[in-house]
Design a protein around this motif. Structure first.
Motif, PDB file in Angstrom:
ATOM      1  N   ALA A 110       0.865  -1.177   0.000  1.00 37.78           N
ATOM      2  CA  ALA A 110       0.000   0.000   0.000  1.00 37.78           C
ATOM      3  C   ALA A 110       0.901   1.226   0.000  1.00 37.78           C
ATOM      4  CB  ALA A 110      -0.908   0.010   1.220  1.00 37.78           C
ATOM      5  N   LEU A 111       0.595   2.186  -0.867  1.00 40.72           N
ATOM      6  CA  LEU A 111       1.358   3.417  -0.967  1.00 40.72           C
ATOM      7  C   LEU A 111       0.430   4.577  -0.601  1.00 40.72           C
ATOM      8  CD1 LEU A 111       4.231   4.260  -1.835  1.00 40.72           C
ATOM      9  CD2 LEU A 111       3.269   4.741  -4.089  1.00 40.72           C
ATOM     10  N   PHE A 112       0.738   5.242   0.509  1.00 42.62           N
ATOM     11  CA  PHE A 112      -0.053   6.373   0.992  1.00 42.62           C
ATOM     12  C   PHE A 112       0.631   7.667   0.553  1.00 42.62           C
ATOM     13  CE2 PHE A 112      -0.929   2.949   3.888  1.00 42.62           C
ATOM     14  CZ  PHE A 112      -2.255   3.104   4.245  1.00 42.62           C
ATOM     15  N   SER A 113      -0.105   8.555  -0.096  1.00 46.83           N
ATOM     16  CA  SER A 113       0.431   9.864  -0.494  1.00 46.83           C
ATOM     17  C   SER A 113      -0.380  10.950   0.190  1.00 46.83           C
ATOM     18  CB  SER A 113       0.328  10.041  -2.006  1.00 46.83           C
ATOM     19  OG  SER A 113       1.130   9.103  -2.661  1.00 46.83           O
ATOM     20  N   PHE A 114       0.276  11.734   1.022  1.00 50.63           N
ATOM     21  CA  PHE A 114      -0.347  12.839   1.749  1.00 50.63           C
ATOM     22  C   PHE A 114       0.152  14.156   1.156  1.00 50.63           C
ATOM     23  CE2 PHE A 114      -0.205   9.330   4.694  1.00 50.63           C
ATOM     24  CZ  PHE A 114      -1.385   9.409   5.411  1.00 50.63           C
ATOM     25  N   THR A 136       7.353   1.745   8.994  1.00 49.26           N
ATOM     26  CA  THR A 136       8.419   2.721   9.244  1.00 49.26           C
ATOM     27  C   THR A 136       8.995   3.284   7.952  1.00 49.26           C
ATOM     28  OG1 THR A 136      10.022   0.922   9.382  1.00 49.26           O
ATOM     29  CG2 THR A 136       9.070   1.715  11.457  1.00 49.26           C
ATOM     30  N   ASP A 137       8.471   2.866   6.805  1.00 50.88           N
ATOM     31  CA  ASP A 137       8.948   3.361   5.515  1.00 50.88           C
ATOM     32  C   ASP A 137       8.172   4.637   5.165  1.00 50.88           C
ATOM     33  OD1 ASP A 137       9.985   3.755   3.014  1.00 50.88           O
ATOM     34  OD2 ASP A 137       9.480   1.762   2.250  1.00 50.88           O
ATOM     35  N   VAL A 138       8.613   5.761   5.731  1.00 50.57           N
ATOM     36  CA  VAL A 138       7.947   7.047   5.566  1.00 50.57           C
ATOM     37  C   VAL A 138       8.963   8.063   5.049  1.00 50.57           C
ATOM     38  CG1 VAL A 138       6.687   8.888   6.754  1.00 50.57           C
ATOM     39  CG2 VAL A 138       6.363   6.519   7.452  1.00 50.57           C
ATOM     40  N   VAL A 168       5.069  10.467   1.729  1.00 45.13           N
ATOM     41  CA  VAL A 168       4.758   9.193   1.076  1.00 45.13           C
ATOM     42  C   VAL A 168       5.153   8.096   2.050  1.00 45.13           C
ATOM     43  CG1 VAL A 168       5.269   7.677  -0.855  1.00 45.13           C
ATOM     44  CG2 VAL A 168       5.125  10.138  -1.222  1.00 45.13           C
ATOM     45  N   ALA A 169       4.199   7.224   2.357  1.00 42.61           N
ATOM     46  CA  ALA A 169       4.453   6.106   3.268  1.00 42.61           C
ATOM     47  C   ALA A 169       4.128   4.808   2.548  1.00 42.61           C
ATOM     48  CB  ALA A 169       3.609   6.238   4.530  1.00 42.61           C
TER      49      ALA A 169
END
Length: 183
Positions: free
Chosen positions: A101-105, A135-137, A150-151
């Motif tokens: 999952a790739l979160f883009s804020f 922890t990949d942020v 991006v997490a």
């Protein structure tokens, strides 16, 4: 029989000051003392023990699970909810054994409060089942100013994928997100 304890430099009626340790160690001794009438004016109570009528009438109790209702939320700093709703992209292997999952804020609210509250230590996905942590942020900067975050969350087993999807279902229901399958 009554037991008396001393701590530090406190003394009791059965101890002299030379018996008390100065290192804070508790010294206790038991001696026979006459029981004095207490000044406590409470009422004595007695509880009767309930006896089952027979062994065959015992039925196992049904355990009722208690579910805590926790608002699903995302956090970069533990204890501080992220108010910005991310764009989430999901990928899954063909055999379903793992996924990402790739979160883009864009302009997350954590940038407003991070100096006061603390440092970004990861992405925490919190719901009533518990916490999923990544922890990949990484932060994106434009002209030296933070622009976004991006997490990435990697799921290595089908069990982790299912747990993540349960969280995302709750989070999307709470925040009005919908799933759009890529054509």
């Amino acid at each position: 029989m009554a037991c008396v304890r001393s701590i530090g430099s406190l003394t009791s009626a059965t101890h002299s000051t030379r018996d008390v340790s100065r290192s804070g160690i508790v010294i206790s001794s038991c001696s026979v003392l006459p029981i004095k009438q207490s000044s406590f004016t409470g009422s004595p109570i007695s509880l009767t023990r309930v006896q089952p009528s027979s062994q065959t009438s015992l039925k196992p109790r049904k355990l009722i699970p208690i579910t805590m209702m926790v608002k699903p939320t995302l956090q970069f700093i533990q204890g501080t909810d992220e108010m910005t709703i991310p764009d989430v992209k999901l990928t899954r292997s063909r055999d379903g054994s793992n996924g990402m999952a790739l979160f883009s804020f864009d302009q997350p609210s954590v940038f407003d409060s991070s100096g006061e509250v603390g440092e970004i230590t990861g992405l925490y996905m919190i719901d009533e089942e518990g916490v999923i942590q990544s922890t990949d942020v990484n932060a994106r900067f434009v002209n030296g100013k933070p622009e976004g975050i991006v997490a990435k969350h990697v799921m290595r087993t089908p069990k982790e994928w299912d747990r993540f999807m349960r969280f995302m279902e709750r989070y999307s229901d709470q925040n009005g997100l919908q799933f759009v399958k890529k054509q």
